[in-house]
Design a protein around this motif. Sequence first.
Motif, PDB file in Angstrom:
ATOM      1  N   LYS A 159     -74.765  65.152  84.602  1.00 12.73           N
ATOM      2  CA  LYS A 159     -73.859  64.766  85.674  1.00 12.73           C
ATOM      3  C   LYS A 159     -72.404  64.774  85.207  1.00 12.73           C
ATOM      4  O   LYS A 159     -71.515  65.159  85.960  1.00 12.73           O
ATOM      5  CB  LYS A 159     -74.210  63.374  86.190  1.00 12.73           C
ATOM      6  N   THR A 160     -72.165  64.326  83.986  1.00  5.63           N
ATOM      7  CA  THR A 160     -70.802  64.187  83.499  1.00  5.63           C
ATOM      8  C   THR A 160     -70.295  65.418  82.759  1.00  5.63           C
ATOM      9  O   THR A 160     -69.120  65.470  82.409  1.00  5.63           O
ATOM     10  CB  THR A 160     -70.688  62.970  82.558  1.00  5.63           C
ATOM     11  N   SER A 161     -71.147  66.409  82.530  1.00  8.62           N
ATOM     12  CA  SER A 161     -70.719  67.591  81.781  1.00  8.62           C
ATOM     13  C   SER A 161     -69.900  68.517  82.675  1.00  8.62           C
ATOM     14  O   SER A 161     -70.056  68.531  83.889  1.00  8.62           O
ATOM     15  CB  SER A 161     -71.927  68.346  81.239  1.00  8.62           C
ATOM     16  N   PRO A 162     -69.030  69.307  82.065  1.00  7.13           N
ATOM     17  CA  PRO A 162     -68.289  70.304  82.855  1.00  7.13           C
ATOM     18  C   PRO A 162     -69.239  71.372  83.375  1.00  7.13           C
ATOM     19  O   PRO A 162     -70.344  71.551  82.861  1.00  7.13           O
ATOM     20  CB  PRO A 162     -67.297  70.891  81.856  1.00  7.13           C
ATOM     21  N   ASP A 163     -68.821  72.057  84.416  1.00  9.51           N
ATOM     22  CA  ASP A 163     -69.676  73.090  85.020  1.00  9.51           C
ATOM     23  C   ASP A 163     -70.019  74.164  84.008  1.00  9.51           C
ATOM     24  O   ASP A 163     -69.244  74.480  83.118  1.00  9.51           O
ATOM     25  CB  ASP A 163     -68.978  73.721  86.216  1.00  9.51           C
ATOM     26  N   GLY A 164     -71.201  74.741  84.193  1.00  5.73           N
ATOM     27  CA  GLY A 164     -71.613  75.854  83.348  1.00  5.73           C
ATOM     28  C   GLY A 164     -72.428  75.451  82.144  1.00  5.73           C
ATOM     29  O   GLY A 164     -72.749  76.278  81.315  1.00  5.73           O
ATOM     30  N   LYS A 193     -88.425  57.850  78.611  1.00  6.81           N
ATOM     31  CA  LYS A 193     -87.698  57.559  79.848  1.00  6.81           C
ATOM     32  C   LYS A 193     -86.198  57.428  79.573  1.00  6.81           C
ATOM     33  O   LYS A 193     -85.370  57.963  80.325  1.00  6.81           O
ATOM     34  CB  LYS A 193     -88.242  56.277  80.471  1.00  6.81           C
ATOM     35  N   GLU A 194     -85.833  56.736  78.491  1.00 10.06           N
ATOM     36  CA  GLU A 194     -84.425  56.583  78.139  1.00 10.06           C
ATOM     37  C   GLU A 194     -83.795  57.934  77.810  1.00 10.06           C
ATOM     38  O   GLU A 194     -82.657  58.199  78.187  1.00 10.06           O
ATOM     39  CB  GLU A 194     -84.281  55.623  76.965  1.00 10.06           C
ATOM     40  N   ASP A 195     -84.529  58.788  77.101  1.00 10.41           N
ATOM     41  CA  ASP A 195     -84.017  60.122  76.780  1.00 10.41           C
ATOM     42  C   ASP A 195     -83.764  60.931  78.043  1.00 10.41           C
ATOM     43  O   ASP A 195     -82.750  61.628  78.163  1.00 10.41           O
ATOM     44  CB  ASP A 195     -84.987  60.873  75.874  1.00 10.41           C
ATOM     45  N   LYS A 196     -84.684  60.825  79.000  1.00 11.59           N
ATOM     46  CA  LYS A 196     -84.518  61.536  80.268  1.00 11.59           C
ATOM     47  C   LYS A 196     -83.277  61.055  81.002  1.00 11.59           C
ATOM     48  O   LYS A 196     -82.490  61.854  81.509  1.00 11.59           O
ATOM     49  CB  LYS A 196     -85.738  61.326  81.167  1.00 11.59           C
ATOM     50  N   LEU A 197     -83.105  59.731  81.081  1.00  9.04           N
ATOM     51  CA  LEU A 197     -81.940  59.175  81.763  1.00  9.04           C
ATOM     52  C   LEU A 197     -80.648  59.593  81.070  1.00  9.04           C
ATOM     53  O   LEU A 197     -79.657  59.926  81.722  1.00  9.04           O
ATOM     54  CB  LEU A 197     -82.038  57.651  81.821  1.00  9.04           C
ATOM     55  N   ARG A 198     -80.658  59.580  79.743  1.00  5.69           N
ATOM     56  CA  ARG A 198     -79.468  59.972  78.980  1.00  5.69           C
ATOM     57  C   ARG A 198     -79.124  61.442  79.245  1.00  5.69           C
ATOM     58  O   ARG A 198     -77.964  61.805  79.437  1.00  5.69           O
ATOM     59  CB  ARG A 198     -79.720  59.739  77.492  1.00  5.69           C
ATOM     60  N   GLU A 199     -80.153  62.293  79.271  1.00  5.13           N
ATOM     61  CA  GLU A 199     -79.911  63.719  79.538  1.00  5.13           C
ATOM     62  C   GLU A 199     -79.421  63.927  80.961  1.00  5.13           C
ATOM     63  O   GLU A 199     -78.527  64.739  81.208  1.00  5.13           O
ATOM     64  CB  GLU A 199     -81.185  64.526  79.302  1.00  5.13           C
ATOM     65  N   ARG A 200     -79.978  63.196  81.915  1.00  5.64           N
ATOM     66  CA  ARG A 200     -79.554  63.309  83.308  1.00  5.64           C
ATOM     67  C   ARG A 200     -78.088  62.896  83.449  1.00  5.64           C
ATOM     68  O   ARG A 200     -77.308  63.552  84.132  1.00  5.64           O
ATOM     69  CB  ARG A 200     -80.434  62.430  84.188  1.00  5.64           C
ATOM     70  N   ASP A 201     -77.701  61.801  82.792  1.00  7.76           N
ATOM     71  CA  ASP A 201     -76.308  61.363  82.833  1.00  7.76           C
ATOM     72  C   ASP A 201     -75.395  62.394  82.180  1.00  7.76           C
ATOM     73  O   ASP A 201     -74.288  62.654  82.657  1.00  7.76           O
ATOM     74  CB  ASP A 201     -76.149  60.024  82.131  1.00  7.76           C
ATOM     75  N   ALA A 202     -75.853  62.997  81.089  1.00  6.48           N
ATOM     76  CA  ALA A 202     -75.051  64.015  80.407  1.00  6.48           C
ATOM     77  C   ALA A 202     -74.847  65.221  81.314  1.00  6.48           C
ATOM     78  O   ALA A 202     -73.768  65.816  81.336  1.00  6.48           O
ATOM     79  CB  ALA A 202     -75.730  64.440  79.108  1.00  6.48           C
TER      80      ALA A 202
END
Length: 65
Positions: free
Chosen positions: A32-37, A21-30
């Motif tokens: 959201k905050t990553s540049p497009d593409g 669950k923590e890995d999923k949340l971390r990836e989801r946040d990444a």
Amino acid sequence: MASPNYNYEKRQRELAKKKKKEDKLRERDARKTSPDGEFGENPPMDPDQATSPDGDLPEAGVDKI
């Protein structure tokens, strides 16, 4: 023969669930905050390279109703 330690097994399952669950949340946040593409987003399509769903090139100037 030793009896199974159910509490230990249950705790290990709970820890694995929590980590997943923590890995999923971390990836989801990444994402959201990553540049497009990044992270699997589809690149913008060039209309000249577009294909129809059946795999053929679209016919220019023909409108289907």
